[in-house]
Design a protein around this motif. Structure first.
Motif, PDB file in Angstrom:
ATOM      1  N   ASP A 107     121.624  88.247 104.013  1.00 55.68           N
ATOM      2  CA  ASP A 107     120.350  87.965 104.679  1.00 55.68           C
ATOM      3  C   ASP A 107     120.595  87.990 106.193  1.00 55.68           C
ATOM      4  O   ASP A 107     121.072  87.021 106.778  1.00 55.68           O
ATOM      5  CB  ASP A 107     119.845  86.599 104.214  1.00 55.68           C
ATOM      6  N   GLU A 108     120.249  89.115 106.787  1.00 58.56           N
ATOM      7  CA  GLU A 108     120.561  89.298 108.214  1.00 58.56           C
ATOM      8  C   GLU A 108     119.719  88.389 109.104  1.00 58.56           C
ATOM      9  O   GLU A 108     120.162  87.969 110.168  1.00 58.56           O
ATOM     10  CB  GLU A 108     120.370  90.759 108.610  1.00 58.56           C
ATOM     11  N   ALA A 109     118.503  88.087 108.662  1.00 56.52           N
ATOM     12  CA  ALA A 109     117.638  87.236 109.484  1.00 56.52           C
ATOM     13  C   ALA A 109     118.186  85.818 109.578  1.00 56.52           C
ATOM     14  O   ALA A 109     118.073  85.169 110.608  1.00 56.52           O
ATOM     15  CB  ALA A 109     116.228  87.221 108.911  1.00 56.52           C
ATOM     16  N   ASN A 110     118.764  85.337 108.492  1.00 57.92           N
ATOM     17  CA  ASN A 110     119.249  83.954 108.483  1.00 57.92           C
ATOM     18  C   ASN A 110     120.765  83.834 108.593  1.00 57.92           C
ATOM     19  O   ASN A 110     121.304  82.733 108.498  1.00 57.92           O
ATOM     20  CB  ASN A 110     118.743  83.237 107.226  1.00 57.92           C
TER      21      ASN A 110
ATOM     22  N   GLN B 243     115.329  84.773 116.132  1.00 54.48           N
ATOM     23  CA  GLN B 243     116.242  85.636 115.380  1.00 54.48           C
ATOM     24  C   GLN B 243     116.871  86.702 116.256  1.00 54.48           C
ATOM     25  O   GLN B 243     118.057  87.019 116.121  1.00 54.48           O
ATOM     26  CB  GLN B 243     115.496  86.298 114.235  1.00 54.48           C
ATOM     27  N   GLU B 244     116.051  87.266 117.156  1.00 56.06           N
ATOM     28  CA  GLU B 244     116.585  88.305 118.040  1.00 56.06           C
ATOM     29  C   GLU B 244     117.677  87.753 118.947  1.00 56.06           C
ATOM     30  O   GLU B 244     118.700  88.388 119.173  1.00 56.06           O
ATOM     31  CB  GLU B 244     115.469  88.891 118.913  1.00 56.06           C
ATOM     32  N   LYS B 247     120.764  87.202 116.863  1.00 52.55           N
ATOM     33  CA  LYS B 247     121.350  88.484 116.433  1.00 52.55           C
ATOM     34  C   LYS B 247     122.138  89.145 117.556  1.00 52.55           C
ATOM     35  O   LYS B 247     123.087  89.869 117.299  1.00 52.55           O
ATOM     36  CB  LYS B 247     120.235  89.443 116.002  1.00 52.55           C
ATOM     37  N   ARG B 352     115.617  79.498 108.599  1.00 56.25           N
ATOM     38  CA  ARG B 352     115.164  79.695 109.971  1.00 56.25           C
ATOM     39  C   ARG B 352     114.073  80.748 110.087  1.00 56.25           C
ATOM     40  O   ARG B 352     113.115  80.577 110.836  1.00 56.25           O
ATOM     41  CB  ARG B 352     116.384  80.117 110.786  1.00 56.25           C
ATOM     42  N   SER B 353     114.193  81.825 109.329  1.00 58.56           N
ATOM     43  CA  SER B 353     113.236  82.921 109.470  1.00 58.56           C
ATOM     44  C   SER B 353     111.859  82.572 108.912  1.00 58.56           C
ATOM     45  O   SER B 353     110.904  83.300 109.131  1.00 58.56           O
ATOM     46  CB  SER B 353     113.775  84.171 108.763  1.00 58.56           C
TER      47      SER B 353
END
Lengths: 466, 466
Positions: A107-110, B243-244, B247, B352-353
């Motif tokens: 899960d890249e978002a979290n 998120q950005e 990331k 979080r998302s």
């Protein structure tokens, strides 16, 4: 204790075949592969049967059957443990997680991944890096499974910045010995909802529950990494330098130390020379940063501190290949000593500032004997591996165990613990009373009973007496 | 349940006086101060007696007396909890840790501190900073005690980079309800020696053991810090931006979010205007770095991401005073809403998302009623505080509890949990079955029994039914 358990009958084996499928039950000679792990001088014990369930529901059924019939069940990951935690010392069933090897989600978002317990560290780190993410846990053995890493709370070389296995686990699914399936934690980084069962099960070496899947924390990859090899004339100077580096706010991902005699064995084992090999003690400092500029900045600040603290020099490999060689040398230190007649190994942890004193005193304890003494470990977090070598004989093995006991007593007296990352398993359980009072062991025993009233799950591990 | 307990007799009170000293026993009206905590609409319960022991041995004697006589004992730190965890709901003894307030050691070489449980966060952070070190835990309430912070696994604003209370604890001394004193952990960062009792006791809200002292992890101070206030036209845009930022590998120490109506209340409460107060949603991003150059670099990279993601603007306070005002506004949001007729507060954590979706749906659940809805929280770690307001009446309180239940169900259905940092206490225990299955609650109950066979320690908290 073994007498309390029953043997598997033909009818029970038929039930197991019905639960996990005929292709997933192994008996006879093929059980040999499941009788040991990578503990030095491991004493293998054959299980009566090996089952390889493919999901948590099947595991629950196996465990209920085991409870009803008083059959011991030993969960097994990659079998790379060093404390005989996966050896089925009372026979019975080995429950291998090898068929549960799916990466369920990244899960890249979290910044989380959900994986089954049998996924190997190698497969997982590759999959994660293909998605542009990073799972820093690095206990050294890539064929280990993630379930096994969590069960022993594996550590490794990158713990200084990233922490150990329990710092990467956000939640898990586990089957209780009595067959209930529970979920703990989730994709979040804060929780004050009931007792922290995730952390309790992590590091419990498969004695409280069978971990079937995990939610793991991911991070961003570093971009650039470097290694500094720093020779010193004494371990005291090397360890003092570690404190200076950390006090200055620098955060290498790992700081390893090693003594000259281990370096020599590693050179002989790999056939590759290690720079500055004639000095007494070494730090190997692993750093990571976002880009070249930051790496250079870190490397130069660390070098400056080292040289101020009497380092002979600071060697920074000039090429990727030289870097790989250096890492390989560090990773091969254990097999190199093993190759040289390893009798036993201590995995003590002490306060970081006490490493040099601990190693010196442990060496003095050994020098009364004819055994070889090799020290290597994680200077950044106080975790010291002491390896005792000698020709394999009953007398030497007994001697090694006696010295080991003295070394554990020493470590505990200095505010340390008897295992930093390998676990207690069957191998060290007799030493547990050195590390904690009776009241604490009794409390752990009551907790074990709260999970496993029939004592069928990995019996004879961690607690002592059983 | 209360019927199971006995009342204190004069003879028992004499024994308590003998154990802790006459100056450390409080009875009568003065007990009033120990009858409540800071839970919204807290229902106070008077203890029969308050004892203030000065060491672990005295605590052990009090607990043994309580076990033998079936008297409930409620441990108490600063009394700043928000879930009625320190309210003595069955009367009996309140065991206040206020007299155990010594900082036993600050070990600069190992970056650890050893402190008694009653030390306040304020006293401790000051002492640590005087030694050039840093203890980042910041749940907001500085009069809280460290023992209380650990007992509830407190979180706060700096968790994104530094983690929550349980990430700072390396070991503890605790008294079991049956009077045994145990030590767990130590001044080391790796341990695989038995079950992790440190982590099990941390966050158990004083139901498993009384924490008497702790070994805490320290770090280096940051040097420079900054706050960015970033207005958006929608919460969805704000959360997407979080998120950005993560990331891109940036690691603010905290990322808070708040909705316009909370900002308005805070302005009215503090009498100070908040920049860009007319916009729908805000991120408040807290950053730390070693020096000015790094702070500027972080601030500019974060600003760039925010503006690319449709932020209206990025406000960076021009002075230390403006920075303090901004922090004060954030810290006063809770009392501002409280002042406005706070009926109840949810402390949900979700992935979080999913924050924006969760808040939107929670607001929809509330809009069927006449209650006010205020959302604020920790966007960097998924922890959302939803506050429901209205005139204080039986009908409104009932309504608030019904909506709260719906909000908890929503949070759990989205992969979340019903408390991120405040704990369950007495206040939320009836909602526990929404958050986990019966098997898991039963397991927690067996663990409770392994620690507290007579159920005398903080009974009626966390578990439900008792």
């Amino acid at each position: 204790m073994a007498g309390k358990y029953n043997k598997l009958t033909d009818s029970l084996i038929s039930s197991l075949i019905e639960i996990v499928g005929p292709g997933n039950v192994i008996s006879g000679e093929a059980c040999e592969n499941y009788s040991r792990d990578e503990t030095p001088n491991c004493r293998p014990v054959l299980p009566e049967v090996v089952v390889r369930p493919e999901n948590a529901v099947a595991i629950a059924r196996v465990l209920r059957l085991a409870c009803e019939n008083k059959i011991p069940v030993t969960p097994r990951g990659g079998g790379t443990g060093l404390s005989a935690g996966a050896v089925p010392i009372y026979g019975g069933i080995v429950l291998s997680l090898e068929k549960m090897e799916r990466i369920l989600e990244i899960d890249e978002a979290n910044f989380t991944a959900t994986v089954e317990a049998g996924v190997t560290l190698e497969k997982f780190t590759l999959a994660v890096s293909e998605r542009g993410l990073y799972f820093p846990l690095y206990p050294g053995e890539k064929t280990a499974t993630l379930g096994g890493n969590m069960a022993t709370n594996a550590g490794g070389m990158r713990a200084v910045r990233y922490g150990v296995a329990r710092n990467f686990i956000l939640g898990l699914e586990a089957v209780l010995p009595t067959g209930e399936i529970i979920q703990t934690g989730g994709k979040y980084f804060k929780c004050s909802t009931g007792y922290d069962l995730t952390q309790l099960i992590t590091g419990s070496e498969g004695t409280l529950a069978v971990i079937t899947s995990m939610i793991l924390k991911l991070t961003n990859p570093a971009g650039r990494s470097e290694i500094l090899l720093v020779p010193f004339n004494s371990l005291g100077e090397a360890i003092g330098t570690v404190q200076e580096i950390l006090k200055k706010g620098l955060r290498p991902i790992g700081i390893e130390f090693m003594q000259r005699n281990v370096v020599e064995l590693a050179e002989r084992f790999t056939g590759k020379e290690i720079p500055y090999h004639q000095y007494a003690s070494f730090l190997m400092i692993l750093i990571e940063a976002e880009n070249e500029e930051e790496i250079l900045d870190q490397a130069s600040r660390i070098s400056e501190i080292c040289l101020l603290r009497n380092a002979v020099d600071v060697f920074i490999p000039g090429s990727e290949r030289a870097k790989r060689d250096l890492m390989e040398a560090r990773e091969k230190m254990y097999p190199a000593v093993q190759h040289n007649g390893l009798l036993t190994m201590a995995d003590v942890v002490v306060p970081r500032s006490s490493i040099a004193e601990f190693v010196e005193k442990a060496e003095a304890l050994t020098q009364k004997s004819s055994l070889g003494f090799f020290a290597v470990g994680h200077a950044g977090d106080g975790n010291v591996h002491i390896m005792l070598t000698g020709t394999s004989s009953g007398a030497n093995e007994k001697l090694a165990q006696e010295i080991l006991r003295d070394i554990y007593e020493l470590g505990v007296s200095m505010g340390g613990m008897i295992s930093g990352e390998h676990g207690i398993g069957a191998e060290k359980k007799a030493f547990l009373p050195l590390a904690m009072n009776r009241e604490k062991i009794e409390l752990m025993r009551r907790i074990k009973k709260a999970f496993d009233p029939y004592n069928i799950l990995n019996p004879g591990k961690v607690l002592y007496p059983d």
